[in-house]
Design a protein around this motif. Structure first.
Motif, PDB file in Angstrom:
ATOM      1  N   TRP A   1       9.884 -16.099  -3.067  1.00 21.02           N
ATOM      2  CA  TRP A   1      11.171 -15.479  -2.741  1.00 21.02           C
ATOM      3  C   TRP A   1      12.326 -16.471  -2.872  1.00 21.02           C
TER       4      TRP A   1
ATOM      5  N   THR B   1      -2.690 -16.515  -6.147  1.00 20.90           N
ATOM      6  CA  THR B   1      -2.920 -15.839  -4.862  1.00 20.90           C
ATOM      7  C   THR B   1      -4.398 -15.524  -4.683  1.00 20.90           C
TER       8      THR B   1
ATOM      9  N   CYS C   1       4.655 -15.922  -0.328  1.00 22.60           N
ATOM     10  CA  CYS C   1       5.803 -15.000  -0.336  1.00 22.60           C
ATOM     11  C   CYS C   1       7.106 -15.774  -0.143  1.00 22.60           C
TER      12      CYS C   1
ATOM     13  N   THR D   1       7.377 -11.843  -5.833  1.00 21.38           N
ATOM     14  CA  THR D   1       6.705 -11.657  -4.546  1.00 21.38           C
ATOM     15  C   THR D   1       5.752 -10.468  -4.588  1.00 21.38           C
TER      16      THR D   1
END
Length: 272
Positions: A43, A18, A39, A62
């Motif tokens: 997920w 990220t 995300c 997440t």
């Protein structure tokens, strides 16, 4: 044990991924798309990788995307809001440290709550109050006083060492909740960091919490935190030691006689 370590490593990989993507694509709109995509992927894919954990692993992974965003935010505000940027980094490290213990030593109990982000209403209220104080006072005077930030940083670092050291030293005998019944794998730990403090995780959290307020130069929160922390730890330690005496008898009595808690003056209050 190997699979547990792999899971914890993957959490850091998600944070690093990220962070790397946010640094590489510095356009705000693209960053929003990246965060949303990460995300969605974490997920949806996570339960396929660890089906026995279901949606808990989705929430766990997440959350690491959110942690990566917080680290990125800490970087871009580091010059204007130095104290708050270090505060954010400390929060990520603290909650990842809480997950470390469960992932390594109590994998069958792992859940999103293992981060202790939702520890209690009081904890979230205290965090919200300290952040509000920081930004309110930042509008009135300069909070980038580096001697205080440095002292606070060293204090929180020591807190991390004691807290994480407690997890590593106690292994499966460490519990986030006070145990009223002795488990079969619950043994008295007197080695490692427990040679220095008989409640190193409590001492670590105590000085970590105050160190965070020193970093942000929050005089009101610092003063308010002290009685709240003492009230919490006096009742918590009193209850825990009550059960530890039941579990281990003379062995714990002898250990507690030679090993302090280290939180200043708390031994005095524990007598009553």
């Amino acid at each position: 044990m190997l699979i547990n370590k792999k899971i914890y490593l993957i959490l850091w990989v998600i944070i690093a991924l990220t962070l790397s993507l946010l640094f590489f694509f510095d356009q705000f709109f693209i960053q929003i798309l990246i965060i949303g995509l990460l995300c969605f992927i974490t997920w949806t894919i996570s339960p396929k990788w660890q089906p026995q954990l279901g949606r808990e692993i989705s929430k766990i992974n997440t959350t690491c995307v959110a942690f990566g965003c917080l680290i990125y935010l800490a970087w871009i505000i580091r010059n204007s809001y130095t104290g708050f940027s270090i505060f954010l980094l400390n929060q990520v490290l603290f909650h990842m440290g809480e997950m470390l213990h469960v992932a390594f030593y109590k994998f069958n109990e792992i859940k999103w709550g293992s981060y202790l982000i939702n520890h209690s209403f009081g904890y979230n209220l205290a965090i919200s109050f300290s952040i509000s104080e920081y930004f309110l006072e930042s509008s009135l005077f300069n909070k980038n006083i580096y001697i205080f930030i440095f002292i606070g940083f060293l204090t929180t670092l020591l807190g991390h060492i004691f807290r994480i050291g407690a997890f590593i030293s106690a292994k499966q005998s460490f519990h986030h909740q006070v145990q009223s019944k002795k488990a079969s794998d619950h043994i008295l730990i007197t080695s490692g960091i427990y040679k220095i403090s008989r409640h190193p995780s409590y001492f670590g959290f105590f000085i970590y919490s105050l160190g965070q307020q020193i970093i942000m130069i929050n005089p009101i929160s610092f003063i308010a935190y002290v009685p709240v922390l003492y009230k919490f730890f006096i009742s918590r330690i009193y209850l825990e030691e009550h059960y530890l005496y039941q579990f281990f008898g003379y062995a714990y009595q002898e250990y507690s006689a030679r090993t302090p808690v280290l939180i200043p003056f708390i031994e005095y209050f524990l007598r009553f």
